[in-house]
Write an enzyme that holds these catalytic residues in place. Structure first.
Site, PDB file in Angstrom:
ATOM      1  N   PRO A 240      -3.402   0.148  -6.555  1.00  0.00           N
ATOM      2  CG  PRO A 240      -2.238  -0.944  -4.959  1.00  0.00           C
ATOM      3  CD  PRO A 240      -2.663   0.581  -5.515  1.00  0.00           C
ATOM      4  CG  ASP A 412      -5.974   1.754  -2.218  1.00  0.00           C
ATOM      5  OD1 ASP A 412      -5.142   0.817  -2.768  1.00  0.00           O
ATOM      6  OD2 ASP A 412      -6.170   2.786  -2.178  1.00  0.00           O
ATOM      7  CG  HIS A 413      -3.939  -5.458  -2.787  1.00  0.00           C
ATOM      8  ND1 HIS A 413      -4.217  -5.757  -1.457  1.00  0.00           N
ATOM      9  CD2 HIS A 413      -3.723  -6.458  -3.381  1.00  0.00           C
ATOM     10  CE1 HIS A 413      -3.881  -6.994  -1.368  1.00  0.00           C
ATOM     11  NE2 HIS A 413      -3.665  -7.650  -2.483  1.00  0.00           N
ATOM     12  NE  ARG A 414      -2.913   2.863  -2.409  1.00  0.00           N
ATOM     13  CZ  ARG A 414      -2.965   4.326  -3.204  1.00  0.00           C
ATOM     14  NH1 ARG A 414      -1.918   4.906  -3.431  1.00  0.00           N
ATOM     15  NH2 ARG A 414      -4.214   4.531  -3.444  1.00  0.00           N
ATOM     16  CB  ALA A 416      -8.846  -3.578   2.212  1.00  0.00           C
TER      17      ALA A 416
END
Length: 440
Positions: A240, A412-414, A416
């Site tokens: 994501p 990478d939203h997982r 940060a």
């Protein structure tokens, strides 16, 4: 005892390689460590070394053929050793000739005793049937109904043609091995009735528009382009991404670069090299951006290895600068120039283009104001750098003409979130606008 020589798997994305050239021929002596062949991987052209000494007893893959990683391509044995027993237990290499233009890549038979192949067949062209009057073939029978979720085997060209012609592959009965749908199956398939009914009738005296694909030349993807296609899908779909953009005043760092060039050492620095160092220093303070996502945990990497995206004629490759935060600008510059040159010659070793924890991509030299880059797994982020622009800047209450650049951080939203991304860019901006940090 015979020793197997296989097509190597040098990266996690490498699924096949091209046997470009044999340095040794059957019957020649080889020593362990000798380069025996030249292979093209998904990233580079490199020598394949022998892992054993002996005689190159058997070559199973000729030059110019694509072979899956792990498949046997040759045998090294004693000069007087009989390898027939060994070969009888080995699977034949699954190879195909590279770049069969205008035809789908078909698996080729291994060399050895076999029927002679005509030049037309060798070129992938179907030879006309001899001494047989042309006849009108009946429409091919429709394929039996396929179960929901059943895998449909079809060549890449057949899939492309079916898509262009609006043909549902589930209605086609494949004539290839294991029911694989081929180019011919698509060519001979009947156009769906609904499609035919919906097509407007051509006016009298005017030729009907053809449903065939537009004329053109089909060229097989290069190894690196295949790897990029696969890698980016693996990234963009499950990772994501989110993007944060900031604008940085470049006045001081450009003056700093000029001073460095005038120094006794005469270090000439590019914008990419300055950003590599600045990013490396920023990464020291942001463990989340040097993390590898591993499902229910992350691995925080100690070594700050930063990659620089390098454009090459058939794709892009990342040249990795190890321990970038501990290197001087002169060291980074020298390493970058060497690796960029060798990357464009496909001369990087696997350890030189893999293992980065974060990357930098610069398109500023192409007059690109700003852009967003896709993360290369398992990295957590990538910084995209645009062009330096002249524009009005407010300074101590006065409007001056300054130079700025827009940078976009892909995250990478997982691992940060937006606040971390904003703080990352704030720290990076602080370093770039105070470039003495880079000289420490």
């Amino acid at each position: 005892m015979a020793n197997r020589v296989v097509m190597p798997k040098l990266t996690d994305t490498m699924e096949e390689g091209v046997l470009l050239k044999w340095y040794k021929q059957e019957g020649e002596k080889v020593e362990s460590g000798d380069p025996i062949a030249e292979v093209e991987t998904d990233k580079a052209v490199m020598d394949l070394e022998a892992f054993a000494s002996g005689t190159l007893k058997k070559i199973l893959v000729p030059e110019g053929y694509v072979v899956p990683s792990g498949d046997l391509i040759a045998l090294i044995a004693r000069e007087d050793e009989n390898i027939d027993e060994v070969l009888s237990h080995e699977s034949k290499p699954r190879m195909r000739k590279k770049e069969l233009k205008g035809a789908p890549p078909e698996r080729e038979k291994p060399p050895g005793p076999q029927a002679e192949v005509s030049p037309q067949e060798e070129a992938g062209v179907r030879a006309p049937a001899p001494k047989e009057a042309p006849r009108k073939e009946a429409p091919r029978p429709a394929a039996p109904p396929r179960a929901e979720g059943e895998e449909i085997k079809a060549s890449p060209l057949a899939r492309k043609m079916a898509q262009e012609r609006g043909i549902d592959l589930r209605t086609i009965k494949g004539s290839g091995p294991g029911g694989r749908i081929t180019q011919r199956d698509i060519e001979e398939a009947a156009v769906p009735e609904a499609q035919a009914a919906a097509a407007p009738a051509a006016p009298a005296g005017q030729a009907r528009p053809q449903t065939a694909a537009p004329e053109g030349e089909e060229v097989e993807l290069s190894m690196i382009r295949k790897a990029i296609a696969k890698r980016m899908v693996q990234s963009k779909a499950p990772v994501p991404h989110f993007y944060v953009t900031s604008e940085i005043d470049m006045g001081r760092i450009l003056s700093f670069r000029d001073e460095m060039e005038k120094s006794p050492d005469g270090v000439k620095l590019t914008l990419s090299e300055l950003f590599l160092k600045a990013v490396a220093l920023t990464l020291q303070k942001f463990p989340s951006y040097r993390s590898i996502y591993q499902g229910d945990r992350v691995r925080i990497v100690k070594s700050i290895d930063v990659g620089l995206a390098v454009g090459i004629p058939d794709g892009v490759i990342t040249a990795v600068i190890r321990d970038c935060d501990h290197k001087t600008l002169a060291q980074i510059s020298g390493e970058v120039r060497d690796k960029v040159k060798r990357a464009r010659e496909k001369g990087l070793k696997p350890e030189e283009y893999t293992g980065a924890i974060f990357s930098v991509s610069n398109l500023g030299m192409f007059d690109v104001e700003s852009f967003s880059a896709i993360i290369t797994p398992p990295e957590t982020g990538v910084l995209a750098i645009g062009s330096i622009l002249q524009k009005p800047i407010a300074n101590d209450g006065k409007i001056e003409v300054g130079r700025t650049v827009k940078v976009t951080l892909s995250t990478d939203h997982r691992v940060a979130d937006g606040v971390q991304a904003a703080n990352f860019l704030k720290e990076l901006k602080q370093i770039i606008q105070n470039p003495l940090y880079l000289a420490l």
